[in-house]
Design a protein around this motif. Structure first.
Motif, PDB file in Angstrom:
ATOM      1  N   LEU A 135       0.829  -1.206   0.000  1.00 55.29           N
ATOM      2  CA  LEU A 135       0.000   0.000   0.000  1.00 55.29           C
ATOM      3  C   LEU A 135       0.863   1.255   0.000  1.00 55.29           C
ATOM      4  CD1 LEU A 135      -2.804  -1.061   2.494  1.00 55.29           C
ATOM      5  CD2 LEU A 135      -2.976  -0.848   0.016  1.00 55.29           C
ATOM      6  N   ILE A 136       1.893   1.206   0.844  1.00 51.02           N
ATOM      7  CA  ILE A 136       2.784   2.379   0.896  1.00 51.02           C
ATOM      8  C   ILE A 136       3.494   2.562  -0.424  1.00 51.02           C
ATOM      9  CG2 ILE A 136       4.866   3.315   1.979  1.00 51.02           C
ATOM     10  CD1 ILE A 136       3.963   1.952   4.569  1.00 51.02           C
ATOM     11  N   PHE A 137       3.956   1.426  -0.954  1.00 56.82           N
ATOM     12  CA  PHE A 137       4.652   1.487  -2.241  1.00 56.82           C
ATOM     13  C   PHE A 137       3.746   2.003  -3.341  1.00 56.82           C
ATOM     14  CE2 PHE A 137       7.998   0.626  -5.037  1.00 56.82           C
ATOM     15  CZ  PHE A 137       7.462   0.053  -6.183  1.00 56.82           C
ATOM     16  N   GLY A 138       2.515   1.520  -3.341  1.00 56.21           N
ATOM     17  CA  GLY A 138       1.535   1.989  -4.323  1.00 56.21           C
ATOM     18  C   GLY A 138       1.215   3.443  -4.134  1.00 56.21           C
ATOM     19  N   PHE A 139       1.134   3.875  -2.905  1.00 57.76           N
ATOM     20  CA  PHE A 139       0.835   5.275  -2.634  1.00 57.76           C
ATOM     21  C   PHE A 139       1.969   6.174  -3.138  1.00 57.76           C
ATOM     22  CE2 PHE A 139       1.454   8.932   0.142  1.00 57.76           C
ATOM     23  CZ  PHE A 139       0.257   9.589  -0.030  1.00 57.76           C
ATOM     24  N   VAL A 140       3.181   5.721  -2.921  1.00 56.53           N
ATOM     25  CA  VAL A 140       4.330   6.514  -3.348  1.00 56.53           C
ATOM     26  C   VAL A 140       4.341   6.671  -4.864  1.00 56.53           C
ATOM     27  CG1 VAL A 140       6.832   6.531  -3.510  1.00 56.53           C
ATOM     28  CG2 VAL A 140       5.736   5.952  -1.364  1.00 56.53           C
ATOM     29  N   ILE A 141       4.074   5.602  -5.583  1.00 58.98           N
ATOM     30  CA  ILE A 141       4.031   5.692  -7.047  1.00 58.98           C
ATOM     31  C   ILE A 141       2.930   6.626  -7.491  1.00 58.98           C
ATOM     32  CG2 ILE A 141       3.530   4.375  -9.129  1.00 58.98           C
ATOM     33  CD1 ILE A 141       4.930   2.015  -7.877  1.00 58.98           C
ATOM     34  N   TRP A 142       1.765   6.547  -6.887  1.00 55.15           N
ATOM     35  CA  TRP A 142       0.640   7.410  -7.245  1.00 55.15           C
ATOM     36  C   TRP A 142       0.967   8.871  -6.965  1.00 55.15           C
ATOM     37  CZ3 TRP A 142      -2.334  10.585  -4.151  1.00 55.15           C
ATOM     38  CH2 TRP A 142      -3.471  11.135  -4.759  1.00 55.15           C
ATOM     39  N   ALA A 143       1.582   9.122  -5.835  1.00 60.52           N
ATOM     40  CA  ALA A 143       1.913  10.500  -5.471  1.00 60.52           C
ATOM     41  C   ALA A 143       2.948  11.077  -6.417  1.00 60.52           C
ATOM     42  CB  ALA A 143       2.436  10.550  -4.038  1.00 60.52           C
ATOM     43  N   SER A 144       3.898  10.219  -6.830  1.00 58.77           N
ATOM     44  CA  SER A 144       4.932  10.709  -7.744  1.00 58.77           C
ATOM     45  C   SER A 144       4.346  11.111  -9.076  1.00 58.77           C
ATOM     46  CB  SER A 144       5.992   9.611  -7.927  1.00 58.77           C
ATOM     47  OG  SER A 144       6.943  10.001  -8.886  1.00 58.77           O
ATOM     48  N   CYS A 145       3.417  10.349  -9.628  1.00 62.18           N
ATOM     49  CA  CYS A 145       2.778  10.690 -10.887  1.00 62.18           C
ATOM     50  C   CYS A 145       1.977  11.967 -10.777  1.00 62.18           C
ATOM     51  CB  CYS A 145       1.864   9.543 -11.338  1.00 62.18           C
ATOM     52  SG  CYS A 145       2.800   8.055 -11.793  1.00 62.18           S
ATOM     53  N   ALA A 146       1.317  12.173  -9.679  1.00 62.34           N
ATOM     54  CA  ALA A 146       0.472  13.348  -9.511  1.00 62.34           C
ATOM     55  C   ALA A 146       1.292  14.614  -9.439  1.00 62.34           C
ATOM     56  CB  ALA A 146      -0.378  13.198  -8.266  1.00 62.34           C
ATOM     57  N   LEU A 147       2.530  14.509  -8.913  1.00 60.38           N
ATOM     58  CA  LEU A 147       3.341  15.703  -8.714  1.00 60.38           C
ATOM     59  C   LEU A 147       4.284  16.000  -9.874  1.00 60.38           C
ATOM     60  CD1 LEU A 147       4.263  15.239  -4.966  1.00 60.38           C
ATOM     61  CD2 LEU A 147       2.523  16.740  -5.944  1.00 60.38           C
ATOM     62  N   ALA A 148       4.290  15.167 -10.936  1.00 58.00           N
ATOM     63  CA  ALA A 148       5.189  15.409 -12.074  1.00 58.00           C
ATOM     64  C   ALA A 148       4.841  16.736 -12.747  1.00 58.00           C
ATOM     65  CB  ALA A 148       5.081  14.278 -13.088  1.00 58.00           C
ATOM     66  N   ALA A 149       5.853  17.580 -12.951  1.00 57.43           N
ATOM     67  CA  ALA A 149       5.620  18.904 -13.529  1.00 57.43           C
ATOM     68  C   ALA A 149       5.299  18.778 -15.016  1.00 57.43           C
ATOM     69  CB  ALA A 149       6.858  19.771 -13.339  1.00 57.43           C
ATOM     70  N   PRO A 150       4.438  19.665 -15.550  1.00 55.41           N
ATOM     71  CA  PRO A 150       4.171  19.665 -16.995  1.00 55.41           C
ATOM     72  C   PRO A 150       5.412  20.126 -17.759  1.00 55.41           C
ATOM     73  CG  PRO A 150       3.143  21.561 -15.964  1.00 55.41           C
ATOM     74  CD  PRO A 150       3.680  20.714 -14.846  1.00 55.41           C
ATOM     75  N   THR A 151       5.439  19.873 -19.041  1.00 52.03           N
ATOM     76  CA  THR A 151       6.557  20.280 -19.899  1.00 52.03           C
ATOM     77  C   THR A 151       6.016  21.050 -21.102  1.00 52.03           C
ATOM     78  OG1 THR A 151       6.487  18.191 -21.103  1.00 52.03           O
ATOM     79  CG2 THR A 151       7.993  18.331 -19.214  1.00 52.03           C
ATOM     80  N   ALA A 152       6.867  21.886 -21.691  1.00 52.59           N
ATOM     81  CA  ALA A 152       6.491  22.657 -22.882  1.00 52.59           C
ATOM     82  C   ALA A 152       7.717  22.797 -23.772  1.00 52.59           C
ATOM     83  CB  ALA A 152       5.951  24.028 -22.494  1.00 52.59           C
ATOM     84  N   TYR A 154       7.561  31.448 -22.463  1.00 53.25           N
ATOM     85  CA  TYR A 154       6.397  30.567 -22.360  1.00 53.25           C
ATOM     86  C   TYR A 154       6.630  29.483 -21.306  1.00 53.25           C
ATOM     87  CZ  TYR A 154       9.036  27.165 -25.164  1.00 53.25           C
ATOM     88  OH  TYR A 154       9.972  26.279 -25.603  1.00 53.25           O
ATOM     89  N   TRP A 155       5.506  28.922 -20.833  1.00 54.24           N
ATOM     90  CA  TRP A 155       5.542  27.825 -19.870  1.00 54.24           C
ATOM     91  C   TRP A 155       4.184  27.117 -19.877  1.00 54.24           C
ATOM     92  CZ3 TRP A 155       5.165  32.919 -18.856  1.00 54.24           C
ATOM     93  CH2 TRP A 155       4.090  33.384 -18.106  1.00 54.24           C
ATOM     94  N   ALA A 156       4.158  25.916 -19.373  1.00 56.84           N
ATOM     95  CA  ALA A 156       2.926  25.133 -19.274  1.00 56.84           C
ATOM     96  C   ALA A 156       2.451  25.102 -17.821  1.00 56.84           C
ATOM     97  CB  ALA A 156       3.147  23.719 -19.786  1.00 56.84           C
ATOM     98  N   ASP A 157       1.130  25.024 -17.646  1.00 58.74           N
ATOM     99  CA  ASP A 157       0.529  25.015 -16.303  1.00 58.74           C
ATOM    100  C   ASP A 157      -0.674  24.086 -16.342  1.00 58.74           C
ATOM    101  OD1 ASP A 157      -0.672  25.514 -13.864  1.00 58.74           O
ATOM    102  OD2 ASP A 157      -0.407  27.688 -13.978  1.00 58.74           O
ATOM    103  N   ASP A 158      -0.682  23.080 -15.437  1.00 61.61           N
ATOM    104  CA  ASP A 158      -1.842  22.175 -15.380  1.00 61.61           C
ATOM    105  C   ASP A 158      -2.571  22.249 -14.047  1.00 61.61           C
ATOM    106  OD1 ASP A 158      -0.102  20.953 -13.666  1.00 61.61           O
ATOM    107  OD2 ASP A 158       0.018  19.049 -14.772  1.00 61.61           O
ATOM    108  N   GLY A 159      -2.314  23.305 -13.292  1.00 65.54           N
ATOM    109  CA  GLY A 159      -2.993  23.494 -12.016  1.00 65.54           C
ATOM    110  C   GLY A 159      -2.248  22.897 -10.850  1.00 65.54           C
TER     111      GLY A 159
END
Length: 310
Positions: free
Chosen positions: A4-21, A83-88
């Protein structure tokens, strides 16, 4: 628990990935970084839900748009796009792209030689010209002679001087100036005329559009004599002066010319000047025009009368 912790860490990492442009520029600039036509900048981005691209041109207010963003630039000038990208959830690093557009060819100004100017053979003339360009600047220039160098006055006749320039964007311009290199003409006969005979002023009666300047009888040679000197008063002996002889007839419509002869006038080493004895035995009495050319573009038209034998 670890899963669960491992899964949570992977999920959190994907959510925090910065957008690119990123951007693409078309058409690409020259090696100096300039364009000679309209430019299209396309900004693309990747990121999460609600992704937008924000950009500003030359420090203007930011503009927000869903990707991809297409920016058309057509006016001459230098543009800096931030310029820059923003996804909230975060922003991409701010990036910059510079577009430089030059639509104008270089400006060339030739002061010397001047268009249509006559310069004496071997006259010392210094070339004066300049080329400039805004906004990209001059990348290459070529000319018949550089500023401060001597103008070519070694060959008599019509000459052409050129300057070619290309700017850093690839625009080019060429200016050509036509000038003439001429002889210093000098007469050798005591009467100060180009022929051995010259009528007194009171006898130079106008016949048609020109006055009669000399009179010969059939059988009398018409003698031509003159010097062709350079700017230093040194004789030039390799020219090809000539005379065209036309018979003049007068009609209601005006003058009509019949070409009778064309003869080169040679340099006579013994006399030290150009000399020709033109025979008139085969010429009929009448009015003739002698079209005297000196081989450098200068010419004279002399009207003479040939009378019957005395």
């Amino acid at each position: 628990m670890r899963r669960l912790i491992f899964g949570f860490v992977i999920w959190a990492s994907c959510a925090l990935a910065a957008p690119t442009a990123w951007d693409t520029v078309a058409p690409p600039p020259t090696s100096y970084g300039w364009n000679t036509s309209s430019v299209t900048v396309t900004i693309e981005a990747s990121g999460g839900t609600g992704l937008v691209v924000k950009y500003r041109i030359n420090e203007g207010g930011p503009i927000t748009h869903a990707p991809p963003v297409t920016i058309h630039l057509s006016a001459e000038g230098i543009y800096t796009i931030e310029y820059w990208a923003d996804d909230g959830t975060g922003e991409s690093p701010h990036a910059f792209v510079t577009v430089k557009i030059d639509l104008s060819p270089p400006r060339i100004s030739v002061r010397i030689p001047e268009e249509g100017t006559k310069y004496l053979l071997h006259e010392k003339i210094v070339v004066d010209w300049f080329a400039y360009d805004r906004p990209s600047g001059i990348a290459f220039v070529e000319a018949s002679a550089q500023p401060g160098e001597p103008l070519d006055t070694t060959t008599p006749g019509y000459q052409s001087f050129f300057v070619f320039a290309r700017d850093r964007a690839g625009n080019s311009a060429r200016v050509e100036v036509d000038y003439r290199v001429i002889f210093k003409l000098s007469t050798v006969f005591p009467n100060g005329f180009w022929l051995d005979r010259l009528l007194p002023a009171e006898e130079q009666v106008k016949v048609g559009t020109f006055p009669i300047l000399a009179r010969y009888q059939v059988g009398d040679p018409i003698l031509f004599g003159f010097l062709l000197n350079d700017a230093n008063d040194l004789p030039f002996i390799h020219a090809r002066p000539n005379v065209l002889i036309t018979e003049v007839k007068f009609t209601e419509e005006g003058e009509r010319h019949t070409i009778w002869d064309w003869v080169l006038i040679p340099f006579d080493p013994g006399k030290g000047f150009y000399f020709l004895a033109y025979p008139t035995e085969k010429r009929k009495p009448g009015i003739y025009d002698l079209w005297l050319g000196f081989g450098d573009g200068q010419s004279l038209r002399i009207r003479v009368e040939i009378t019957g034998e005395g």
